[in-house]
Design an enzyme around this catalytic site. Structure first.
Site, PDB file in Angstrom:
ATOM      1  CE  LYS A   1     -60.651  -7.003 -70.639  1.00  0.00           C
ATOM      2  NZ  LYS A   1     -60.305  -6.234 -69.456  1.00  0.00           N
TER       3      LYS A   1
ATOM      4  N   GLY B   1     -44.221   1.343 -67.966  1.00  0.00           N
ATOM      5  CA  GLY B   1     -45.439   1.874 -68.566  1.00  0.00           C
ATOM      6  C   GLY B   1     -45.921   3.093 -67.807  1.00  0.00           C
TER       7      GLY B   1
ATOM      8  N   GLY C   1     -48.744   4.990 -68.579  1.00  0.00           N
ATOM      9  CA  GLY C   1     -50.067   5.309 -69.099  1.00  0.00           C
ATOM     10  C   GLY C   1     -50.964   5.784 -67.969  1.00  0.00           C
TER      11      GLY C   1
ATOM     12  CB  VAL D   1     -52.476   2.285 -64.103  1.00  0.00           C
ATOM     13  CG1 VAL D   1     -52.123   1.769 -62.722  1.00  0.00           C
ATOM     14  CG2 VAL D   1     -53.930   1.973 -64.426  1.00  0.00           C
TER      15      VAL D   1
HETATM   16  P1  NAD Z   1     -52.508   2.545 -70.898  1.00  0.00           P
HETATM   17  O1  NAD Z   1     -52.753   2.030 -72.261  1.00  0.00           O
HETATM   18  O2  NAD Z   1     -53.026   3.885 -70.517  1.00  0.00           O
HETATM   19  O3  NAD Z   1     -50.937   2.540 -70.557  1.00  0.00           O
HETATM   20  C1  NAD Z   1     -50.077   1.528 -70.898  1.00  0.00           C
HETATM   21  C2  NAD Z   1     -48.732   2.182 -71.213  1.00  0.00           C
HETATM   22  O4  NAD Z   1     -47.742   1.169 -71.321  1.00  0.00           O
HETATM   23  C3  NAD Z   1     -48.741   2.967 -72.522  1.00  0.00           C
HETATM   24  O5  NAD Z   1     -48.262   4.272 -72.280  1.00  0.00           O
HETATM   25  C4  NAD Z   1     -47.775   2.160 -73.411  1.00  0.00           C
HETATM   26  O6  NAD Z   1     -47.047   2.972 -74.307  1.00  0.00           O
HETATM   27  C5  NAD Z   1     -46.877   1.534 -72.378  1.00  0.00           C
HETATM   28  N1  NAD Z   1     -46.166   0.327 -72.801  1.00  0.00           N
HETATM   29  C6  NAD Z   1     -46.597  -0.695 -73.580  1.00  0.00           C
HETATM   30  N2  NAD Z   1     -45.643  -1.638 -73.697  1.00  0.00           N
HETATM   31  C7  NAD Z   1     -44.584  -1.217 -72.956  1.00  0.00           C
HETATM   32  C8  NAD Z   1     -43.301  -1.754 -72.663  1.00  0.00           C
HETATM   33  N3  NAD Z   1     -42.908  -2.932 -73.142  1.00  0.00           N
HETATM   34  N4  NAD Z   1     -42.468  -1.040 -71.881  1.00  0.00           N
HETATM   35  C9  NAD Z   1     -42.852   0.147 -71.391  1.00  0.00           C
HETATM   36  N5  NAD Z   1     -44.047   0.716 -71.628  1.00  0.00           N
HETATM   37  C10 NAD Z   1     -44.908   0.028 -72.399  1.00  0.00           C
HETATM   38  O7  NAD Z   1     -53.107   1.416 -69.927  1.00  0.00           O
HETATM   39  P2  NAD Z   1     -53.491   1.565 -68.391  1.00  0.00           P
HETATM   40  O8  NAD Z   1     -54.946   1.861 -68.271  1.00  0.00           O
HETATM   41  O9  NAD Z   1     -52.503   2.440 -67.687  1.00  0.00           O
HETATM   42  O10 NAD Z   1     -53.305   0.062 -67.881  1.00  0.00           O
HETATM   43  C11 NAD Z   1     -52.016  -0.496 -67.700  1.00  0.00           C
HETATM   44  C12 NAD Z   1     -52.150  -1.977 -67.373  1.00  0.00           C
HETATM   45  O11 NAD Z   1     -52.921  -2.127 -66.175  1.00  0.00           O
HETATM   46  C13 NAD Z   1     -52.879  -2.787 -68.452  1.00  0.00           C
HETATM   47  O12 NAD Z   1     -52.325  -4.078 -68.485  1.00  0.00           O
HETATM   48  C14 NAD Z   1     -54.314  -2.864 -67.931  1.00  0.00           C
HETATM   49  O13 NAD Z   1     -54.994  -4.004 -68.427  1.00  0.00           O
HETATM   50  C15 NAD Z   1     -54.044  -2.963 -66.432  1.00  0.00           C
HETATM   51  N6  NAD Z   1     -55.170  -2.488 -65.612  1.00  0.00           N
HETATM   52  C16 NAD Z   1     -55.617  -1.237 -65.772  1.00  0.00           C
HETATM   53  C17 NAD Z   1     -56.670  -0.785 -64.972  1.00  0.00           C
HETATM   54  C18 NAD Z   1     -57.181   0.630 -65.079  1.00  0.00           C
HETATM   55  O14 NAD Z   1     -57.889   1.065 -64.152  1.00  0.00           O
HETATM   56  N7  NAD Z   1     -56.829   1.369 -66.110  1.00  0.00           N
HETATM   57  C19 NAD Z   1     -57.267  -1.648 -64.046  1.00  0.00           C
HETATM   58  C20 NAD Z   1     -56.753  -2.949 -63.886  1.00  0.00           C
HETATM   59  C21 NAD Z   1     -55.689  -3.359 -64.686  1.00  0.00           C
END
Ligand code: NAD
Length: 349
Positions: free
Chosen positions: A82, A179, A181, A183
């Protein structure tokens, strides 16, 4: 870097821990390589507003270790790493990511960088200008990575519901998605397609409204997410949400989502287990993007979403059944099993 980080690095057998500061670009951060015993390390670049370098180091170490364990459980010939960047307002991003690219290039293929919070397409393009060791979706890449994670999460939830009740029985389920976002929005959409009642929240109200209108879900107050009774709570925001204070509020039967390191500490998994909540370890369920990205980087093969769903479901089934057979919390089994596989690879070498 404080003593804690060095102590963790030493105790948990990390291969490398590097703090960096580039006076030219202003980039400051930490690189952690947990293990390359199974193969080159994979892991995203995270940019976050850490309070200091020690907090960044702690996060990098935890996330890198989780990546090794994800690879091991998903049977990938790869390990975990990381890079975290301290988000400093006013410092231009492009040169910072180019510096990260130089760091990655210097590792000469021991580590492949990928997307994470704060590092999307534009940022990874800057990294790619300096190194080829990047797994970003790109037009000629492995295919959408967040879609792969979301598909894995939905199939993993299905496996967990089948494990509990014999069937997913989607139309009878209520699922809270935390969340919306990259995912979370996709998880919510896939669940809606299956007829699930989806309640969701995002601290970004504009985003929440937009996704709710597109996907057809009910929005709830972000501060009341955990208290909402549901079949499944799917954390798809940030890690560390389950700790001493929040744990007792969980009103779900299954807790399963994409967020990395959902448990603030391993004992919180034990306590969820004691409370009768089936916790699906994030190292088992959130490997969709890793499977897609690492497979493409190592062999050039593109993994279809259906195959990713099937592979993640198989890992989840294995973890839940094996933990139940041993009478232990799934998170404990998953971590031990991942460590066993890494050690075995080291011994074979
Ligand atoms: P992202 O930044 O696109 O989305 C995260 C969302 O969560 C944002 O919209 C943010 O506003 C929201 N958020 C933050 N705190 C919050 C809360 N307390 N309550 C409600 N919403 C909240 O990130 P992502 O790519 O969708 O990833 C989401 C999670 O999954 C992260 O922890 C990431 O490490 C993990 N992850 C992602 C992937 C991937 O392929 N993108 C792969 C493995 C793990």
């Amino acid at each position: 870097m404080n003593f804690d980080a060095l102590e963790t690095w030493q105790r948990e057998g990390f291969e490398q821990l590097t703090a960096f500061r580039d006076p030219r670009s202003g980039a400051r951060g930490v690189l952690a390589l947990h293990s390359t015993q199974l193969g080159p390390a994979f892991g995203g670049i995270r940019r976050w507003s850490y309070s200091d370098l020690s907090a960044a180091a702690r996060d990098a170490l935890r996330l890198a270790r989780a990546m090794t364990h994800k690879c091991a459980l998903a049977d990938l010939p790869a390990g975990g790493g990381k890079i975290v960047l301290l988000d400093t307002p006013g410092v231009p991003l492009e040169a910072q990511y180019e510096h990260v690219g130089d760091l990655v290039q210097g590792l000469n293929g021991r580590y492949f960088a990928g997307p994470d919070v704060g590092a999307g397409e534009a940022e990874l393009a800057a990294v790619r200008r300096r190194t080829r060791w990047v797994t970003d979706p790109g037009p000629d890449g492995p295919g959408e990575l967040s879609a792969a994670t979301a598909t894995g999460v939905v199939h993993g939830i299905e496996a967990a519901l089948e494990f509990l009740d014999g069937a997913a029985d989607w139309p009878r389920r209520t699922i809270v998605v935390q969340g919306l976002g990259e995912v979370g929005a996709r998880v919510a959409a896939q669940l809606r397609e299956r007829g699930v009642r989806v309640l969701a929240a995002d601290v970004d109200a504009v985003r929440a409204e937009r996704v709710a209108a597109e996907v057809g879900l009910e929005l709830i107050d972000p501060t009341a997410q955990l208290d909402t009774p549901c079949d499944v709570f799917a954390p798809c925001a940030l890690g560390g949400i389950l700790h001493d204070v929040t744990l007792v509020r969980a009103r779900c039967r299954v807790l399963a989502g994409s967020a990395n390191n959902v448990l603030a500490a391993p004992e919180h998994g034990d306590r969820l287990h004691a409370r009768g909540v089936l916790f699906v370890p994030d190292i088992a369920i959130s490997s969709g993007a890793l499977i897609r990205g690492a497979t493409f980087a190592l062999s050039g093969a593109r993994t279809p979403l259906e195959e990713i769903g099937a592979r993640v479901a198989a890992v989840v089934r294995h973890v839940l059944a094996s933990a139940a057979a041993r009478g232990e919390p799934p998170a404990r089994f998953a971590e031990r099993e991942a460590e066993r596989r890494v050690e075995l690879a080291g011994a074979v070498r």
